[in-house]
Design a protein around this motif. Structure first.
Motif, PDB file in Angstrom:
ATOM      1  N   PHE B 162       0.839  -1.203   0.000  1.00  0.00           N
ATOM      2  CA  PHE B 162       0.000   0.000   0.000  1.00  0.00           C
ATOM      3  C   PHE B 162       0.876   1.255   0.000  1.00  0.00           C
ATOM      4  CE2 PHE B 162      -3.429   2.285   2.765  1.00  0.00           C
ATOM      5  CZ  PHE B 162      -3.808   3.045   1.674  1.00  0.00           C
ATOM      6  N   LEU B 163       1.877   1.259   0.841  1.00  0.00           N
ATOM      7  CA  LEU B 163       2.746   2.431   0.928  1.00  0.00           C
ATOM      8  C   LEU B 163       3.418   2.695  -0.422  1.00  0.00           C
ATOM      9  CD1 LEU B 163       4.055   4.537   2.871  1.00  0.00           C
ATOM     10  CD2 LEU B 163       5.959   2.967   3.088  1.00  0.00           C
ATOM     11  N   LEU B 164       3.958   1.648  -1.020  1.00  0.00           N
ATOM     12  CA  LEU B 164       4.644   1.835  -2.300  1.00  0.00           C
ATOM     13  C   LEU B 164       3.660   2.226  -3.391  1.00  0.00           C
ATOM     14  CD1 LEU B 164       7.283  -0.980  -2.162  1.00  0.00           C
ATOM     15  CD2 LEU B 164       7.712   1.461  -2.408  1.00  0.00           C
ATOM     16  N   ARG B 165       2.484   1.650  -3.357  1.00  0.00           N
ATOM     17  CA  ARG B 165       1.471   2.009  -4.351  1.00  0.00           C
ATOM     18  C   ARG B 165       1.203   3.516  -4.299  1.00  0.00           C
ATOM     19  NH1 ARG B 165      -4.018   3.175  -3.869  1.00  0.00           N
ATOM     20  NH2 ARG B 165      -5.316   2.653  -5.667  1.00  0.00           N
ATOM     21  N   GLN B 166       1.043   4.027  -3.071  1.00  0.00           N
ATOM     22  CA  GLN B 166       0.755   5.457  -2.949  1.00  0.00           C
ATOM     23  C   GLN B 166       1.906   6.295  -3.503  1.00  0.00           C
ATOM     24  OE1 GLN B 166      -2.271   4.478  -2.466  1.00  0.00           O
ATOM     25  NE2 GLN B 166      -2.704   6.383  -1.397  1.00  0.00           N
ATOM     26  N   PHE B 167       3.121   5.813  -3.326  1.00  0.00           N
ATOM     27  CA  PHE B 167       4.264   6.586  -3.817  1.00  0.00           C
ATOM     28  C   PHE B 167       4.429   6.446  -5.319  1.00  0.00           C
ATOM     29  CE2 PHE B 167       5.119   7.197   0.537  1.00  0.00           C
ATOM     30  CZ  PHE B 167       5.838   8.370   0.572  1.00  0.00           C
ATOM     31  N   PHE B 168       4.180   5.255  -5.820  1.00  0.00           N
ATOM     32  CA  PHE B 168       4.265   5.073  -7.272  1.00  0.00           C
ATOM     33  C   PHE B 168       3.237   5.961  -7.976  1.00  0.00           C
ATOM     34  CE2 PHE B 168       6.086   0.458  -7.001  1.00  0.00           C
ATOM     35  CZ  PHE B 168       7.287   0.982  -6.544  1.00  0.00           C
ATOM     36  N   LEU B 169       2.093   6.141  -7.330  1.00  0.00           N
ATOM     37  CA  LEU B 169       1.052   6.982  -7.929  1.00  0.00           C
ATOM     38  C   LEU B 169       1.533   8.414  -8.117  1.00  0.00           C
ATOM     39  CD1 LEU B 169      -2.189   5.880  -6.010  1.00  0.00           C
ATOM     40  CD2 LEU B 169      -1.719   5.553  -8.431  1.00  0.00           C
ATOM     41  N   GLU B 170       2.468   8.835  -7.244  1.00  0.00           N
ATOM     42  CA  GLU B 170       2.941  10.219  -7.299  1.00  0.00           C
ATOM     43  C   GLU B 170       3.976  10.434  -8.403  1.00  0.00           C
ATOM     44  OE1 GLU B 170       1.977  12.625  -5.222  1.00  0.00           O
ATOM     45  OE2 GLU B 170       1.309  11.701  -3.342  1.00  0.00           O
ATOM     46  N   ILE B 171       4.547   9.349  -8.886  1.00  0.00           N
ATOM     47  CA  ILE B 171       5.603   9.512  -9.887  1.00  0.00           C
ATOM     48  C   ILE B 171       4.968   9.962 -11.206  1.00  0.00           C
ATOM     49  CG2 ILE B 171       7.346   8.277 -11.233  1.00  0.00           C
ATOM     50  CD1 ILE B 171       7.791   6.533  -8.765  1.00  0.00           C
ATOM     51  N   PRO B 172       5.474  11.052 -11.785  1.00  0.00           N
ATOM     52  CA  PRO B 172       4.831  11.612 -12.971  1.00  0.00           C
ATOM     53  C   PRO B 172       4.748  10.602 -14.117  1.00  0.00           C
ATOM     54  CG  PRO B 172       6.517  13.091 -12.121  1.00  0.00           C
ATOM     55  CD  PRO B 172       6.625  11.839 -11.340  1.00  0.00           C
ATOM     56  N   LYS B 173       3.584  10.592 -14.752  1.00  0.00           N
ATOM     57  CA  LYS B 173       3.339   9.703 -15.900  1.00  0.00           C
ATOM     58  C   LYS B 173       4.374   9.939 -17.005  1.00  0.00           C
ATOM     59  CE  LYS B 173      -0.401   6.988 -15.935  1.00  0.00           C
ATOM     60  NZ  LYS B 173      -1.364   7.306 -14.915  1.00  0.00           N
ATOM     61  N   GLU B 174       4.811  11.216 -17.129  1.00  0.00           N
ATOM     62  CA  GLU B 174       5.710  11.573 -18.239  1.00  0.00           C
ATOM     63  C   GLU B 174       6.969  10.703 -18.235  1.00  0.00           C
ATOM     64  OE1 GLU B 174       4.400  13.526 -16.025  1.00  0.00           O
ATOM     65  OE2 GLU B 174       3.619  15.370 -16.890  1.00  0.00           O
ATOM     66  N   LEU B 175       7.453  10.408 -17.032  1.00  0.00           N
ATOM     67  CA  LEU B 175       8.669   9.599 -16.942  1.00  0.00           C
ATOM     68  C   LEU B 175       8.462   8.238 -17.596  1.00  0.00           C
ATOM     69  CD1 LEU B 175       9.922  10.182 -13.307  1.00  0.00           C
ATOM     70  CD2 LEU B 175      10.988  10.922 -15.419  1.00  0.00           C
ATOM     71  N   GLU B 176       7.322   7.665 -17.285  1.00  0.00           N
ATOM     72  CA  GLU B 176       7.001   6.348 -17.796  1.00  0.00           C
ATOM     73  C   GLU B 176       6.844   6.384 -19.307  1.00  0.00           C
ATOM     74  OE1 GLU B 176       3.682   4.968 -15.621  1.00  0.00           O
ATOM     75  OE2 GLU B 176       3.752   2.977 -16.515  1.00  0.00           O
ATOM     76  N   GLU B 177       6.116   7.397 -19.771  1.00  0.00           N
ATOM     77  CA  GLU B 177       5.879   7.525 -21.211  1.00  0.00           C
ATOM     78  C   GLU B 177       7.214   7.632 -21.950  1.00  0.00           C
ATOM     79  OE1 GLU B 177       2.934   7.151 -22.439  1.00  0.00           O
ATOM     80  OE2 GLU B 177       1.989   7.122 -20.447  1.00  0.00           O
ATOM     81  N   ALA B 178       8.077   8.471 -21.407  1.00  0.00           N
ATOM     82  CA  ALA B 178       9.373   8.669 -22.050  1.00  0.00           C
ATOM     83  C   ALA B 178      10.134   7.356 -22.129  1.00  0.00           C
ATOM     84  CB  ALA B 178      10.185   9.691 -21.269  1.00  0.00           C
TER      85      ALA B 178
END
Lengths: 299, 283, 441
Positions: B162-178
């Protein structure tokens, strides 16, 4: 021809997001099935039986649940648990956030402060309970000595039904302060400095920055802190077991304490299981509600 | 004009800082209380432990309590067991939870949120009531009195997930897209983007899991049988007799066993550095 | 891409490993009954090595006493290995879990629950072993200890040690108040008079400390001395609707609530872990406890002169409650004969001597050599009070599997009475109603 097809199929599976979704979940699912689903299903079944933990369970349908809703002690215990949760969770989270905010600034010695605030968390409840029993002592305790010196009212902390629950709540907030502070601190790291810099240029003061930037951007972290603290609060056991044993006169008896007593002191595993099913339903509903509220706030 | 404003601004800032320090010192004193208390108790004679009124400083300092404490149990064995359990749990938990958290936060598939809530539900069941069935499973697996009985079930932590999920949610989508455009697969995104940008959260998990596993009491007590496999927390309980407790020695033991947790905490703190995520974006 | 493949393979290996670990292990879990029987036969025939699991609990010091005896046994019987199953300080929780999962140790460490576990059918009756053993003499144990170990006329456990409650008293405080020291034949009226004289409410000094009712033994003792028998003859219902019960409640009420010679139960509870702190600090003149205080008082002498005396006589008798440790053999044990041999050794002269030398409890038998060690210690002066109390034990409250539930409920009502929330009459009414409800459930 056939071969080529299967390669294509495989490739396409490897490109499917759902496939990876399940793959990443696989270890967690296996663990869940073995170490959670089986025990929980058994406990769910026990809740429908008369079971002493030793001899064969006798199926009794919903009898346990029916008696629970008539059991005054259980209902009173539920009420105590609610009071405990309603106080410890929001107050605890708010104070932790303030500490995290203070210790995320460029203040000198912040690492030392953080460590100190975290200390009560490391100390076992056995030691903590001993400290607080002495602090709370009506006649000889440090708190009442201080209050007496200041000429203030000296509450009969642990010795009166009225003050015992507040005593437990204060101690719990104190112990968990550092724990939630750490989670908030980790969350604060994700907020870009540039937002605060922009706000500085706009001439915003600390309060405005706190309420307009920090709180909204910590939404996911806050949800986490509130949900996990709430789950923990509903399951409070250690401090009750060690500090008050549910007393005086059951004023601090909480649900998990009663579950423990039934399961391991009264040979009533079935009844205890039914209690924990009800507790589970309550916690689950409250958690869903929090997620729902969080989502509504988002949109 | 501008200079003047800045000066008064700086003045009020200094006052603020002083106030904040005073506040923090007061909080710290309240927080350190149990620590002082433990040190003081660990150096007292039994007679003084419960002296009325309470004495902060023992009249007769009993260093020998630490010697008695040391002789009371095979502490080195307990320490080794506890260290093995703790390190293994942390590795396994971070691995399992981060993968699950990635899936729950970033991948779209059917039933995802329902599964997340069910997994989260694991946290909502008091251990007391699943203890007997869980022990039966440990027994069926043949793990009783083996360290893995405490290690492996702890891998599956809804808290860490749960903790990691909440933090992963904060990581900007742009990073992933790139990363996707660069041809990264899911494992690389998981590792390079999610894990590497979640150091504060991972540190938090390491600290908490370390602390909990180090101090865990009831699971080891039920699954492990004797001093061959016992942990520090169980060793400390051996100061408690059927009717009486050696409080001074127990506090001495507690203090010593706390040290590793404090060290991990202090070391872990350096990962709480502002702006990791954003530096990723800029780069 | 290569990198990814490597990671995926690694992942797959780990997952399949985990699955296989769980799969193959669950395969062997079923115990083969034939095999089990065979091994019992074989053990009888030869001196083949056997490992006996023996449960234990308590502090490191208590454990040392058990180890002492076990080591002597293993020296004499080289084929036997005793493997400890430590229940820690959550004895009941772990024991119940072990039994429930079919993992019960061969020899169980049970304090007050022999009757309950016998009723649940998890213990081996010991009568046959005793009959077949010519040397074994059951009459050497205190009768009061044996009584609650029987269920439906069969014996399910044997006692190792016993720690009867006596009153520890502060001689200095008696001297100061000019009160002669109590003698073992005193009565509860004399006790109350003395306690009143020793109480000084302004300075928060009390004559006696009556612990909170979550320590059942304390209030049950006062009831027993009034002649209360807790259960009906057939053990199926409670017998607390008697005038004796009311007398006992009345006395407790007088002592704590009316005369206030003891702090109220809430204050006692709040004192928490330092339960002998009041006695140590001379805030109470008399305190009730078993032998377990002796080792600390010996290691670190108190600042005042003190001694012990028997609990005062009630209207009916001078019964005493006690802390006990009993051994039982699991019904599922594959090596019952070997287990019996160990139990016999522990409760025999060697084991009893170790108990006496450990000085944390009395030997549960009248074994002369062992008891002489206690008597000759002369610590404290009237150490005989413990041994004499052991002849008047009443542990009959243990003869129900609902014991804990009943006496928790009753204890709560008594505490409410001692806090002045209800009269003894109301309390008795509630106790009877609650108790019967639990018994009939």
């Amino acid at each position: 021809m056939k071969n080529k097809n299967s390669i294509e199929v495989r490739q396409s599976i490897l490109q499917k997001e759902w496939f990876w979704g399940y793959t990443f979940l696989l270890p967690a699912i296996i663990g869940f099935l073995i170490f959670t689903l089986i025990p929980v299903s058994m406990s769910l079944y026990y809740s429908l039986t008369e079971y002493d933990g030793i001899t064969k369970p006798i199926f009794v349908g919903l009898d346990n649940y029916k008696s629970l809703f008539k059991d005054k002690e259980f209902l009173m215990t539920l009420k105590n648990t609610f009071i405990f949760t309603i106080w410890t969770v929001p107050v605890g989270a708010f104070l932790s956030l303030i500490c995290a905010q203070l210790l995320n600034s460029k203040i000198r010695g912040k690492k030392l402060y953080r460590s100190i605030i975290f200390i009560p968390n490391i100390v076992s409840y056995v030691a903590v309970a001993m400290v607080w029993q002495w602090l709370y002592n009506e006649d000889y305790g440090l708190i009442n000595t201080l209050l007496g010196n200041l000429g203030l009212y000296q509450p009969p902390w642990l010795t009166s039904a009225k003050w015992a629950m507040p005593s437990v709540i204060i101690m719990t907030i104190w112990k968990n302060l550092g724990y939630n502070m750490i989670i908030f601190l980790a969350g604060l790291q994700g907020i870009p400095n540039s937002y605060y810099e922009a706000a500085d240029i706009d001439g915003a003061n600390s309060f405005q920055k706190f309420f307009r930037i920090t709180i909204p951007l910590l939404r996911n972290t806050t949800l986490f802190v509130l949900v996990t603290s709430m789950i923990g609060a509903f399951q409070t056991f250690d401090q009750i077991y060690l500090l008050t044993a549910g007393g005086p006169n059951r004023a601090t008896q909480v649900v998990v304490y009663l579950i423990y007593m039934n399961a391991f002191q009264y040979f009533k595993q079935g009844y205890a299981s039914a209690m924990s099913c009800i507790l589970f339903a309550i916690i689950f509903a409250a958690t869903l509600l929090q997620f729902r509220l969080n989502r509504d706030n988002n949109s | 004009m501008v200079k003047k404003v800045k000066k008064s601004y700086n003045n009020s800032k200094t006052i603020n800082k002083v106030l904040i320090h005073i506040l923090l010192i007061l909080i710290s004193l309240a927080m350190l209380m149990p620590f002082f208390f433990m040190i003081s108790t660990s150096l007292k004679s039994t007679d003084e432990v419960f002296a009325i009124p309470y004495k902060w400083i023992p009249e007769k300092v009993m260093w020998e309590n630490y010697v008695y404490m040391w002789e009371n149990a095979p502490w080195i064995k307990y320490f080794a067991n506890t260290a093995i359990i703790t390190v293994a749990v942390i590795l396994g938990q971070v691995f399992v939870s981060s993968m699950a958290a990635y899936s729950f936060s970033r991948l779209e598939f059917k039933g995802r949120d329902a599964m997340f809530f069910i997994y989260l539900g694991t946290m909502m069941i008091p251990f007391q009531v699943v203890m007997i069935p869980t022990f039966s499973i440990i027994k069926d697996l043949g793990w009783v009195n083996e360290l893995k009985s405490v290690i492996i079930p702890a891998f599956f932590s809804p808290f860490a997930t749960f903790l990691l999920r909440q933090f992963f949610l904060e990581i900007p989508k742009e990073l992933e897209e790139a990363a996707k455009i660069d041809g990264c697969g899911y494992f690389r995104i998981y590792w390079e983007i999610m894990m590497k940008n979640s150091k504060p959260a991972l540190t938090t998990i390491v600290i908490f899991t370390f602390m909990w596993t180090w101090n865990d009491f009831i699971r080891p007590l039920i699954f492990l049988n004797n001093s061959e496999t016992w942990t520090l927390a169980l060793g400390l309980a051996k100061f408690q007799g059927t009717y009486t407790t050696q409080w001074n020695q127990m506090m001495a033991g507690s203090l010593i066993t706390m040290i590793p947790v404090l060290v991990i905490f202090v070391l872990g703190q350096q990962y709480f550095i502002q702006g990791i995520v954003m530096s990723g974006i800029k780069g | 891409m290569k990198n990814l493949l490597k990671r995926f393979v690694m992942f797959a290996v780990i997952v399949s490993l985990m699955v296989s670990i769980s799969a193959c292990n669950s395969g062997n879990s079923d115990t083969d009954p034939d095999k089990a029987e065979k091994s019992v036969e074989e053990n009888k025939k030869s001196d083949k090595p056997v490992t006996i699991q023996m449960a234990t609990s308590g502090s490191a010091q208590e454990m040392a006493i058990r180890e002492e005896t076990a080591n002597k046994y293993m020296e004499e019987n080289e084929n036997v290995k005793i493997e400890w199953i430590d229940l820690g300080n959550e004895r009941f929780q772990k024991l119940l879990t072990l039994i429930s999962s079919g993992e019960a140790p061969d020899i169980l460490y049970i304090n007050e629950f022999v009757f309950a576990f016998a009723e649940k059918g998890v213990l081996e009756p010991l009568d046959e072993y005793i009959e077949n053993d010519e040397e074994f003499d059951l009459s050497q144990f205190y009768e009061g200890l044996i009584e609650p170990l029987k269920w439906e006329d069969k014996l399910y456990g044997l006692p190792q040690e016993v720690s009867p409650f006596v009153i520890y008293y502060n001689k200095d405080m008696f001297d100061e108040a000019g009160i002669p020291y109590p003698t073992d034949d005193w009565t509860k009226e004399e006790f109350l008079e003395i306690a009143k004289k020793l109480t000084n409410p302004e300075e928060k000094i009390y004559g006696y400390r009556h612990p909170g009712s979550d320590w059942f033994d304390q209030y049950l003792g006062w009831m027993s001395r009034e002649g209360v028998s807790f259960y009906s003859e057939d053990l199926k219902s409670l017998a607390l609707d008697t005038p004796q019960t009311l007398d006992a409640l009345q006395f407790l009420n007088d002592m704590v609530h009316v005369e206030k010679v003891s702090p109220d139960p809430a204050s006692i509870q709040a004192m928490g872990k330092g339960f002998d702190a009041l006695f140590r600090n001379q805030k109470v003149a008399m305190d009730s406890a078993g032998l377990w205080m002796l080792p600390t008082y010996e290691a670190e002498p108190l600042d005042f002169e003190w001694d012990v005396v028997r609990m005062p006589k009630g209207s009916d008798n001078q019964n005493t409650k006690a802390g006990v440790l009993n051994w039982s053999i699991s019904k599922d044990s594959e090596n019952k004969d070997a287990a019996w041999d160990i139990v016999k050794y522990f409760v025999g002269p060697v084991g009893m001597k170790d108990v006496a030398e450990g000085s944390m409890a009395l030997p549960a038998s009248r074994d002369e050599e062992a008891n002489n060690i206690i008597i000759e210690s002369k610590f404290p002066e009237n150490v005989n009070a413990f041994i004499e109390s052991a002849e008047d034990l009443d542990l009959s409250d243990q003869m129900s599997s609902k014991r804990n539930e009943i006496f928790t409920a009753i204890g709560n009502e008594i505490d409410a009475m001692l806090l002045g929330e209800q009269t003894p009459e109301e309390t008795q009414e509630k106790i009877v109603e609650l108790g019967n409800k639990i018994m009939n459930n």
